[in-house]
Design a protein around this motif. Structure first.
Motif, mmCIF file in Angstrom:
data_model
loop_
_atom_site.group_PDB
_atom_site.id
_atom_site.type_symbol
_atom_site.label_atom_id
_atom_site.label_comp_id
_atom_site.label_asym_id
_atom_site.label_seq_id
_atom_site.Cartn_x
_atom_site.Cartn_y
_atom_site.Cartn_z
ATOM 1 N N LYS A 84 -5.808 10.668 48.369
ATOM 2 C CA LYS A 84 -7.043 10.939 47.643
ATOM 3 C C LYS A 84 -8.203 10.275 48.377
ATOM 4 O O LYS A 84 -8.052 9.210 48.952
ATOM 5 N N TRP A 85 -9.367 10.930 48.346
ATOM 6 C CA TRP A 85 -10.514 10.398 49.052
ATOM 7 C C TRP A 85 -11.800 10.832 48.360
ATOM 8 O O TRP A 85 -11.790 11.684 47.476
ATOM 9 N N GLY A 86 -12.881 10.240 48.780
ATOM 10 C CA GLY A 86 -14.182 10.623 48.243
ATOM 11 C C GLY A 86 -15.278 10.097 49.140
ATOM 12 O O GLY A 86 -15.043 9.290 50.045
ATOM 13 N N MET A 87 -16.470 10.568 48.890
ATOM 14 C CA MET A 87 -17.615 10.086 49.646
ATOM 15 C C MET A 87 -18.870 10.250 48.820
ATOM 16 O O MET A 87 -18.923 11.065 47.895
ATOM 17 N N LYS A 88 -19.865 9.442 49.160
ATOM 18 C CA LYS A 88 -21.147 9.505 48.488
ATOM 19 C C LYS A 88 -22.232 9.279 49.527
ATOM 20 O O LYS A 88 -22.116 8.397 50.368
ATOM 21 N N GLU A 89 -23.275 10.064 49.481
ATOM 22 C CA GLU A 89 -24.397 9.953 50.410
ATOM 23 C C GLU A 89 -25.651 9.654 49.611
ATOM 24 O O GLU A 89 -25.964 10.351 48.649
ATOM 25 N N THR A 90 -26.371 8.602 50.007
ATOM 26 C CA THR A 90 -27.602 8.228 49.333
ATOM 27 C C THR A 90 -28.738 8.219 50.344
ATOM 28 O O THR A 90 -28.683 7.482 51.332
ATOM 29 N N VAL A 91 -29.761 9.023 50.108
ATOM 30 C CA VAL A 91 -30.947 9.040 50.974
ATOM 31 C C VAL A 91 -31.891 7.955 50.481
ATOM 32 O O VAL A 91 -32.185 7.870 49.286
ATOM 33 N N CYS A 92 -32.348 7.108 51.392
ATOM 34 C CA CYS A 92 -33.207 5.971 51.051
ATOM 35 C C CYS A 92 -34.635 6.206 51.518
ATOM 36 O O CYS A 92 -34.870 6.961 52.464
ATOM 37 N N GLU A 93 -35.565 5.524 50.885
ATOM 38 C CA GLU A 93 -36.976 5.647 51.226
ATOM 39 C C GLU A 93 -37.300 5.015 52.579
ATOM 40 O O GLU A 93 -38.218 5.456 53.264
ATOM 41 N N SER A 94 -36.565 3.949 52.931
ATOM 42 C CA SER A 94 -36.856 3.222 54.167
ATOM 43 C C SER A 94 -35.583 2.571 54.690
ATOM 44 O O SER A 94 -34.562 2.511 53.992
#
Length: 83
Positions: free
Chosen positions: A48-58
């Motif tokens: 089992k696996w997963g991922m998360k991507e978060t775009v940041c302001e800086s």
């Protein structure tokens, strides 16, 4: 259309392990030059696996999130893998 100046020297990544679990986090820029924090996890035996991507302001925001992830991994008894 302007050129995007990628700052490769600021990109970083880390990996943590606990038993059969693996977790890694990366700070890098996306195709548009925005700073992104990528988090991946998986169970070696379970598949089992997963991922998360978060775009940041800086970059500072991305680095802060990276440090939050690192502290959380340590709190949950993950060991950082060097390499």
């Amino acid at each position: 259309m302007g050129r995007i100046a990628y700052q490769f020297k600021l990109w970083k990544s880390a990996e943590w392990r606990r038993g059969e679990r693996v977790y890694w986090c990366e700070v890098k820029q996306d195709l548009f030059g925005s700073w992104v924090v990528l988090r991946h996890w998986r169970g070696v035996k379970s598949g089992k696996w997963g991922m998360k991507e978060t775009v940041c302001e800086s970059y500072a925001d991305a680095e802060t999130l990276f440090e939050v992830v690192a502290k959380r991994r340590e709190k949950r008894n993950y060991v950082r893998v060097e390499g």
